[in-house]
Design an enzyme around this catalytic site. Structure first.
Site, PDB file in Angstrom:
ATOM      1  N   ARG A   1      -4.383  11.586   4.669  1.00 51.69           N
ATOM      2  CA  ARG A   1      -3.080  12.328   4.934  1.00 51.69           C
ATOM      3  C   ARG A   1      -2.319  12.712   4.089  1.00 51.69           C
ATOM      4  NH1 ARG A   1      -1.414  14.258   8.725  1.00 51.69           N
ATOM      5  NH2 ARG A   1       0.530  14.138   7.841  1.00 51.69           N
TER       6      ARG A   1
ATOM      7  N   LYS B   1       1.005  -1.209  -0.197  1.00 54.34           N
ATOM      8  CA  LYS B   1       0.336  -0.232   0.282  1.00 54.34           C
ATOM      9  C   LYS B   1       0.773   0.964   0.007  1.00 54.34           C
ATOM     10  CE  LYS B   1      -1.730   1.557   3.724  1.00 54.34           C
ATOM     11  NZ  LYS B   1      -1.673   3.159   4.130  1.00 54.34           N
ATOM     12  N   ASN B   2       1.456   1.818   1.025  1.00 54.20           N
ATOM     13  CA  ASN B   2       2.490   2.397   1.313  1.00 54.20           C
ATOM     14  C   ASN B   2       3.192   3.500  -0.419  1.00 54.20           C
ATOM     15  OD1 ASN B   2       1.078   3.089   3.228  1.00 54.20           O
ATOM     16  ND2 ASN B   2       2.848   2.771   4.811  1.00 54.20           N
TER      17      ASN B   2
ATOM     18  N   ARG C   1      -8.161   0.444   5.309  1.00 55.33           N
ATOM     19  CA  ARG C   1      -7.610   0.884   4.456  1.00 55.33           C
ATOM     20  C   ARG C   1      -6.190   0.003   4.182  1.00 55.33           C
ATOM     21  NH1 ARG C   1      -6.469   6.417   7.996  1.00 55.33           N
ATOM     22  NH2 ARG C   1      -5.381   6.375   5.756  1.00 55.33           N
TER      23      ARG C   1
ATOM     24  N   ASP D   1       5.055   0.970  12.086  1.00 61.00           N
ATOM     25  CA  ASP D   1       3.208  -0.024  11.885  1.00 61.00           C
ATOM     26  C   ASP D   1       3.701  -1.006  12.646  1.00 61.00           C
ATOM     27  OD1 ASP D   1       3.105   2.360  10.475  1.00 61.00           O
ATOM     28  OD2 ASP D   1       3.033   2.208   8.204  1.00 61.00           O
TER      29      ASP D   1
ATOM     30  N   CYS E   1      -4.866  13.512  13.462  1.00 60.31           N
ATOM     31  CA  CYS E   1      -5.067  11.776  13.286  1.00 60.31           C
ATOM     32  C   CYS E   1      -4.919  11.077  14.262  1.00 60.31           C
ATOM     33  CB  CYS E   1      -4.267  11.756  12.109  1.00 60.31           C
ATOM     34  SG  CYS E   1      -3.389  10.552  12.026  1.00 60.31           S
TER      35      CYS E   1
ATOM     36  N   ARG F   1       0.963  15.109  13.119  1.00 66.29           N
ATOM     37  CA  ARG F   1       1.377  15.010  11.774  1.00 66.29           C
ATOM     38  C   ARG F   1       1.876  15.770  10.890  1.00 66.29           C
ATOM     39  NH1 ARG F   1      -0.599   8.771   9.953  1.00 66.29           N
ATOM     40  NH2 ARG F   1       0.907   8.519   8.901  1.00 66.29           N
ATOM     41  N   PRO F   2       1.945  16.755  11.160  1.00 63.89           N
ATOM     42  CA  PRO F   2       2.383  18.226  10.203  1.00 63.89           C
ATOM     43  C   PRO F   2       2.806  17.998   9.059  1.00 63.89           C
ATOM     44  CG  PRO F   2       4.209  17.861  12.306  1.00 63.89           C
ATOM     45  CD  PRO F   2       3.476  16.947  12.437  1.00 63.89           C
ATOM     46  N   ILE F   3       3.076  18.814   8.303  1.00 60.71           N
ATOM     47  CA  ILE F   3       3.294  18.648   6.871  1.00 60.71           C
ATOM     48  C   ILE F   3       4.883  20.009   6.880  1.00 60.71           C
ATOM     49  CG2 ILE F   3       1.385  17.142   5.588  1.00 60.71           C
ATOM     50  CD1 ILE F   3       0.682  20.505   4.245  1.00 60.71           C
ATOM     51  N   ASP F   4       5.519  20.550   8.014  1.00 59.36           N
ATOM     52  CA  ASP F   4       6.643  21.312   7.944  1.00 59.36           C
ATOM     53  C   ASP F   4       7.642  20.779   6.695  1.00 59.36           C
ATOM     54  OD1 ASP F   4       6.308  20.122  10.085  1.00 59.36           O
ATOM     55  OD2 ASP F   4       8.214  20.648  10.806  1.00 59.36           O
TER      56      ASP F   4
HETATM   57  C1  UD1 Z   1       4.375   6.354   5.969  1.00 58.15           C
HETATM   58  C2  UD1 Z   1       3.440   5.848   6.038  1.00 58.15           C
HETATM   59  C3  UD1 Z   1       2.982   5.830   7.112  1.00 58.15           C
HETATM   60  C4  UD1 Z   1       4.036   5.327   8.088  1.00 58.15           C
HETATM   61  C5  UD1 Z   1       5.167   6.317   8.659  1.00 58.15           C
HETATM   62  C6  UD1 Z   1       6.217   6.385   9.318  1.00 58.15           C
HETATM   63  C7  UD1 Z   1       2.618   6.122   3.558  1.00 58.15           C
HETATM   64  C8  UD1 Z   1       0.975   6.535   2.962  1.00 58.15           C
HETATM   65  N1  UD1 Z   1       2.555   5.897   5.463  1.00 58.15           N
HETATM   66  O1  UD1 Z   1       3.469   8.383   6.494  1.00 58.15           O
HETATM   67  O2  UD1 Z   1       2.614   3.799   7.004  1.00 58.15           O
HETATM   68  O3  UD1 Z   1       3.414   5.275   9.828  1.00 58.15           O
HETATM   69  O4  UD1 Z   1       5.405   6.053   7.081  1.00 58.15           O
HETATM   70  O5  UD1 Z   1       7.536   5.351   9.062  1.00 58.15           O
HETATM   71  O6  UD1 Z   1       3.558   6.167   3.511  1.00 58.15           O
HETATM   72  N2  UD1 Z   1       6.684  14.434  10.633  1.00 58.15           N
HETATM   73  C9  UD1 Z   1       6.814  15.896  11.027  1.00 58.15           C
HETATM   74  N3  UD1 Z   1       6.398  16.261   9.621  1.00 58.15           N
HETATM   75  C10 UD1 Z   1       6.840  16.758   8.509  1.00 58.15           C
HETATM   76  C11 UD1 Z   1       6.456  15.003   7.866  1.00 58.15           C
HETATM   77  C12 UD1 Z   1       6.411  14.195   9.661  1.00 58.15           C
HETATM   78  O7  UD1 Z   1       6.854  16.573  11.899  1.00 58.15           O
HETATM   79  O8  UD1 Z   1       6.594  17.606   7.556  1.00 58.15           O
HETATM   80  C13 UD1 Z   1       6.573  13.565  11.028  1.00 58.15           C
HETATM   81  C14 UD1 Z   1       5.355  13.092  11.768  1.00 58.15           C
HETATM   82  O9  UD1 Z   1       4.390  13.377  12.197  1.00 58.15           O
HETATM   83  C15 UD1 Z   1       5.569  11.589  12.636  1.00 58.15           C
HETATM   84  C16 UD1 Z   1       7.578  11.409  11.419  1.00 58.15           C
HETATM   85  O10 UD1 Z   1       7.911  13.054  11.476  1.00 58.15           O
HETATM   86  O11 UD1 Z   1       5.842  11.883  14.053  1.00 58.15           O
HETATM   87  C17 UD1 Z   1       6.693  10.090  10.603  1.00 58.15           C
HETATM   88  O12 UD1 Z   1       6.087  10.715   9.619  1.00 58.15           O
HETATM   89  P1  UD1 Z   1       6.226  10.295   8.075  1.00 58.15           P
HETATM   90  O13 UD1 Z   1       7.485   9.682   8.753  1.00 58.15           O
HETATM   91  O14 UD1 Z   1       6.496  11.665   7.532  1.00 58.15           O
HETATM   92  O15 UD1 Z   1       4.766   9.515   7.708  1.00 58.15           O
HETATM   93  P2  UD1 Z   1       4.565   9.200   6.537  1.00 58.15           P
HETATM   94  O16 UD1 Z   1       4.738   9.635   4.969  1.00 58.15           O
HETATM   95  O17 UD1 Z   1       3.021  10.292   6.972  1.00 58.15           O
END
Ligand code: UD1
Length: 419
Positions: free
Chosen positions: A93, A22-23, A398, A306, A117, A122-125
């Protein structure tokens, strides 16, 4: 809302095929936005809710998508839109991944800020900083972020503060459509990222350093169509390994890649499982009650966040006490209270849980709060004595394709009801 009714206490036995990841499939399908030519992506777990959401996202942005079995064909449906709809982003997301390709191609994109969530803020900074390093400007407007680069992005150096999976993917996709060489430092190293990298190469970008924390992408202003086969789902495979171990089972996972699961296999062996990887699959035999083994989640190649929840289910049944530390997400122990309803002894505080193993769990009514917490409850239920009712199965849907059918193949008693 669907529920699983699980009559536990039966050893899982037999073989089952792992679905496509999926990922990996999510960013790869979204990366078809990088080209106007047709793409065919195979081994996609198309029954998953997140994949259906991705198909709707692509369609809402202007692509034509045809799904047949596990094959997805994506073709141009006219000009693309540069605005991702909020109702899809709030459901999933990963929709934020549409920002990279659209920004790079059109110099403009509007994406809703996803919000939190169940497992954290889970920010996108980190995504936004990556785009800024490639020359984008951002403005917040009514819950959305508008990213712009009037004369398109410029290839450059992107250094991520944390190896975020999504930010690495977004930066790689943006770089693939930007002429020149971009370097992503402190990149995430997950196998799904390497699969996306291979897809970008097939589109015509040059990608090197996949699997390392320094990925180089040489982009091009026009990318072409291609065909790609998605890698098997290591998280689904890991979940089945844990279910096999928790039930003292003997299972054969066809299609699973042991190399992608090294950290998990190491811990499972320490817990007493016999694991034999072979070309094209993994066999597991568990002959005894698991030993207590502590884990700390980390970015790949560390123990995957995960699989933290289903690992905890296994440890609930271990001989002795163990610790589970979660370092990737801030709020990922929601399953602990549900497992306690089944007789588990868990003390969770902050990002650490102490689990004292018990000899037997017993069936109860429990509720899934996210994909992997749901998987953990299923693992516990399969091992528990008596009947467990897992509510809110839509979370599990999901991320796990035909879970109940696959478990039934292994001899489990699982039914889905809509009562
Ligand atoms: C992806 C996976 C998810 C997995 C995660 C970590 C997909 C669709 N999902 O999620 O199943 O649990 O990787 O292996 O592939 N963060 C920030 N700012 C950001 C981005 C992330 O602070 O801009 C933080 C997140 O809140 C979290 C951590 O970084 O605490 C890891 O997030 P990230 O690696 O980005 O996970 P996803 O890509 O959302």
């Amino acid at each position: 809302m669907d529920r699983f009714i699980i009559d536990g206490g039966r050893r899982l036995r037999g073989s089952v095929r792992v679905s496509g990841s999926k990922n990996a499939a999510l960013p790869i399908l979204i990366a078809t936005l990088l080209t106007d030519e047709p793409c065919r992506v195979d081994n996609v777990p198309t029954r998953l809710r997140d994949i259906k959401t991705t198909v709707r996202l692509l369609e809402s942005l202007g692509k034509k998508v045809a799904v047949k079995g596990s094959s997805v064909r994506v073709a141009s449906g006219g000009s693309l839109k540069t605005q991702a709809p909020y109702d899809l982003v709030k459901q999933m997301r990963a929709s934020v991944l549409a920002a990279g390709p659209l920004l790079a191609r059109f110099g403009l994109v509007r994406v809703p800020i996803p919000g939190g969530c169940a497992i954290g803020l889970r920010p996108i900074d980190i995504h936004l900083k990556a785009f800024a390093a490639l020359g984008a400007r951002e403005v917040a407007d009514g819950g959305d972020i508008i990213l712009s680069a009037p004369s398109l992005l410029k290839a450059g150096r992107v250094r991520l503060d944390f190896p975020s999976v999504g930010a690495t993917e977004n930066a790689m996709m943006a770089a693939a459509a930007t002429p020149g060489t971009s370097v992503i430092e402190n990149a995430a190293r997950e196998p799904e990222i390497a699969d996306l990298g291979r897809f970008l190469e097939r589109l015509g970008a040059r990608v090197s350093g996949l699997g390392s924390s320094r990925v180089r992408v040489r982009g091009a202003s026009a990318l072409k169509g291609c065909r790609h086969i998605v890698i098997p789902d290591r998280i689904e495979a890991g979940t089945f390994l844990l279910a096999g171990a928790a039930t003292g089972g003997e299972i054969d996972l066809k299609g699973a890649h042991a190399d992608d699961l090294s950290a998990v296999i190491l811990k499972l062996r320490a817990a007493g499982a016999e694991i034999k990887p072979y070309t094209g699959g993994i066999r597991l035999v568990m002959r005894r009650r698991p030993k207590a083994v502590s884990v700390t989640t980390l970015p790949y190649p560390g123990f995957p966040t995960d699989l933290q929840a289903p690992w905890m289910s296994l440890m609930c049944l271990a001989r002795g006490a163990s610790r589970v530390r979660e370092t990737v997400f801030e709020n990922r122990f929601l399953h602990a209270a549900e497992l306690a309803r089944m007789g588990a002894q868990i003390r969770a505080r902050g990002n650490e849980a102490r689990v004292a193993g018990v000899e037997r769990l017993s069936g109860a009514w429990v509720m899934a709060s996210d994909i992997r917490a749901g998987a953990a409850l299923v693992v516990a239920a399969l091992a528990a004595g008596g009947r467990t009712v897992v509510q809110r199965v839509y979370h599990i849907d999901r991320g796990y394709e035909r879970l109940e059918a696959k478990l039934r193949r292994l001899g489990a008693r699982v039914t889905r009801t809509n009562a």
